[in-house]
Design a protein around this motif. Sequence first.
Motif, PDB file in Angstrom:
ATOM      1  N   GLY A 139      45.253  22.153  63.614  1.00  0.00           N
ATOM      2  CA  GLY A 139      44.544  23.204  62.909  1.00  0.00           C
ATOM      3  C   GLY A 139      43.197  23.519  63.526  1.00  0.00           C
ATOM      4  O   GLY A 139      42.965  23.277  64.714  1.00  0.00           O
ATOM      5  N   ILE A 140      42.307  24.074  62.695  1.00  0.00           N
ATOM      6  CA  ILE A 140      40.998  24.484  63.176  1.00  0.00           C
ATOM      7  C   ILE A 140      39.891  23.994  62.238  1.00  0.00           C
ATOM      8  O   ILE A 140      40.150  23.628  61.091  1.00  0.00           O
ATOM      9  CB  ILE A 140      40.877  26.014  63.346  1.00  0.00           C
ATOM     10  N   THR A 141      38.680  23.999  62.764  1.00  0.00           N
ATOM     11  CA  THR A 141      37.485  23.749  61.965  1.00  0.00           C
ATOM     12  C   THR A 141      36.773  25.079  61.774  1.00  0.00           C
ATOM     13  O   THR A 141      36.958  26.018  62.558  1.00  0.00           O
ATOM     14  CB  THR A 141      36.539  22.761  62.672  1.00  0.00           C
ATOM     15  N   ALA A 142      35.963  25.159  60.722  1.00  0.00           N
ATOM     16  CA  ALA A 142      35.241  26.404  60.454  1.00  0.00           C
ATOM     17  C   ALA A 142      33.914  26.107  59.780  1.00  0.00           C
ATOM     18  O   ALA A 142      33.731  25.062  59.156  1.00  0.00           O
ATOM     19  CB  ALA A 142      36.083  27.317  59.569  1.00  0.00           C
ATOM     20  N   GLN A 143      33.003  27.046  59.923  1.00  0.00           N
ATOM     21  CA  GLN A 143      31.749  26.995  59.183  1.00  0.00           C
ATOM     22  C   GLN A 143      31.771  28.079  58.107  1.00  0.00           C
ATOM     23  O   GLN A 143      32.484  29.073  58.245  1.00  0.00           O
ATOM     24  CB  GLN A 143      30.559  27.172  60.104  1.00  0.00           C
ATOM     25  N   ILE A 144      31.004  27.867  57.060  1.00  0.00           N
ATOM     26  CA  ILE A 144      30.970  28.796  55.936  1.00  0.00           C
ATOM     27  C   ILE A 144      29.855  29.808  56.168  1.00  0.00           C
ATOM     28  O   ILE A 144      28.671  29.460  56.142  1.00  0.00           O
ATOM     29  CB  ILE A 144      30.765  28.042  54.606  1.00  0.00           C
ATOM     30  N   VAL A 145      30.231  31.050  56.415  1.00  0.00           N
ATOM     31  CA  VAL A 145      29.283  32.133  56.637  1.00  0.00           C
ATOM     32  C   VAL A 145      28.780  32.676  55.302  1.00  0.00           C
ATOM     33  O   VAL A 145      27.607  32.959  55.139  1.00  0.00           O
ATOM     34  CB  VAL A 145      29.934  33.261  57.472  1.00  0.00           C
ATOM     35  N   ARG A 146      29.706  32.820  54.363  1.00  0.00           N
ATOM     36  CA  ARG A 146      29.350  33.230  52.999  1.00  0.00           C
ATOM     37  C   ARG A 146      30.183  32.406  52.030  1.00  0.00           C
ATOM     38  O   ARG A 146      31.409  32.370  52.117  1.00  0.00           O
ATOM     39  CB  ARG A 146      29.614  34.714  52.778  1.00  0.00           C
TER      40      ARG A 146
END
Length: 162
Positions: free
Chosen positions: A137-144
């Motif tokens: 899978g992937i990692t992500a950051q929270i923009v909103r």
Amino acid sequence: MIIAEIKKHQAQDGEIVWIGIRPNKHTPLSEVDTVCLIQGKGLDGDHYDRKDGHRQVTLIQKEHLESVAAILGRRIEPGMVRRNLVVKEINLLSLHDSKFSIGDEVILEGTGHCHPCSRMEEALGYGGYNAMRGHGGITAQIVRGGVIKLGDAVTLLSEEKS
């Protein structure tokens, strides 16, 4: 058409089919129906909140879980792979380095690949690490930030929407 333009096209939106949080390190994930994603931090109630921004949320595809199960010859439950969100019907790798929405409020940005760690051998059994390679899978950051729930759409955003 150039590749940059083609990358903006998705056959369809995805859907959130599982959400998990882990209040403490080295404990199983707890399945929840809704969760609040806190900008710059992570999932509310999850011990793994990161201020560095790159790994605030982890996502994996339902279809990849099915592939890993086939490779191992047994059923794999979402919580076993230690990812926060399971989505279906959208290629998560196509969201790497892109902004995407979940539901009506949340915007994430794909920041990296979520490679398996040695704990996959413990969680999935013999061969678990190798079965997960290419399927992490992937990692992500929270923009909103905001609240997400099971059934929410996962949609690639064009630059003007984010």
